[in-house]
Design a protein around this motif. Sequence first.
Motif, short mmCIF file in Angstrom:
data_model
loop_
_atom_site.label_atom_id
_atom_site.label_comp_id
_atom_site.label_asym_id
_atom_site.label_seq_id
_atom_site.Cartn_x
_atom_site.Cartn_y
_atom_site.Cartn_z
N GLN A 194 0.72 -1.12 0.14
CA GLN A 194 0.03 -0.02 -0.04
C GLN A 194 0.96 1.20 0.07
OE1 GLN A 194 -2.39 1.63 3.59
NE2 GLN A 194 -4.03 0.74 2.38
N ALA A 195 0.39 2.14 -0.74
CA ALA A 195 1.31 3.53 -0.89
C ALA A 195 0.41 4.69 -0.76
CB ALA A 195 2.11 3.44 -2.34
N SER A 196 1.10 5.77 -0.21
CA SER A 196 0.20 7.22 -0.22
C SER A 196 1.14 8.01 -1.09
CB SER A 196 0.50 7.46 1.42
OG SER A 196 -0.10 8.68 1.36
N VAL A 197 0.50 8.83 -1.80
CA VAL A 197 0.85 9.82 -2.74
C VAL A 197 0.47 11.24 -2.37
CG1 VAL A 197 1.80 10.11 -5.20
CG2 VAL A 197 1.25 7.97 -4.28
N THR A 198 1.25 12.14 -2.00
CA THR A 198 1.07 13.54 -1.94
C THR A 198 1.54 14.43 -3.02
OG1 THR A 198 0.71 13.24 0.54
CG2 THR A 198 0.72 15.45 -0.28
N VAL A 199 0.72 14.97 -3.82
CA VAL A 199 1.07 15.82 -4.91
C VAL A 199 0.74 17.12 -4.43
CG1 VAL A 199 -1.01 15.60 -6.22
CG2 VAL A 199 0.98 16.54 -7.28
#
Length: 299
Positions: free
Chosen positions: A211-216
């Motif tokens: 599982q990954a979290s990506v903040t742009v």
Amino acid sequence: MARKHVLVMLTLLCAGCSADPAAPPPSSRTPLKPPSLINEVVPPQNVITVVSDVLDARTVELADGSRVRVASLAEPKACWAAASLDFARSTLLARSVRFTGLTPGEITLELEDGTDYAVLAVQRGALRPEGVDGGPLINAQEEAAAARRGLWGPPCDGSETAKSPSPQPPTMPPPAPPATSRETPPTTARPPAKTCAVAYRVTGQWQGGFQASVTVRNTGTQPTSGWSLRWSFSNGESVRDMWNASPRQSGSTVTAVNADYNPQIAPGGSVQIGYNGNASGPHSAPAAFTFNGAQCSVE
């Protein structure tokens, strides 16, 4: 003689009047059942239908228009409500399901492959169980918490609301070096400032997945009116499901497109997406990202 005959007839008639009437034949009708205050309607069992709408992660509308709630699931947490709704829609909307009624308005729900939806939602970290103290739902919750999936990872970290980041002290610019000559130093062309910054975090890994979290973050001067974030995997990974964006994958390249509710990112603003992926080995963060075609800095 005639009078004697009349008396005999009267005697016979009186004997017929005093005889008991013949018993009626037995009735073939079933006797009426007295009314009861107990609801004896049997709930539907193992009914196949289609989910026509998803109201929240535990409440759906079926093909016949009835709105029902999936049993043993707690109300979605505020800090993860949008992500849990995306999970439920991608899993259930316009899909064939099998349900069994428990009480009016409450059901158990299975997917086409026999997967228990409640267990899957808890295992993915979309919802918590409610009203149970053991069994598959508790095991699924312990697995999600250990892997920090969904509401067990940032920004919720298992709490009711998102945690605010700690304030950072202002950064002072370095002092300018003293001038050593009156000559004008040669100017060098600076590369244009990047209009986006991406922070990619692996929040959990397990056998065959992660599982990954990506903040742009929008570091430009103009708001977006729709966006897409693109990166490439390096080890054959694939996206299984995603929240706060819609995934598209071609080979190793993944494109995350904004959801209907978050097309705009103001200057200085950010949006966080998350996803579960398949992997045959350890997963590491991609090295480069583009946002609406522009190269981003990586944080």
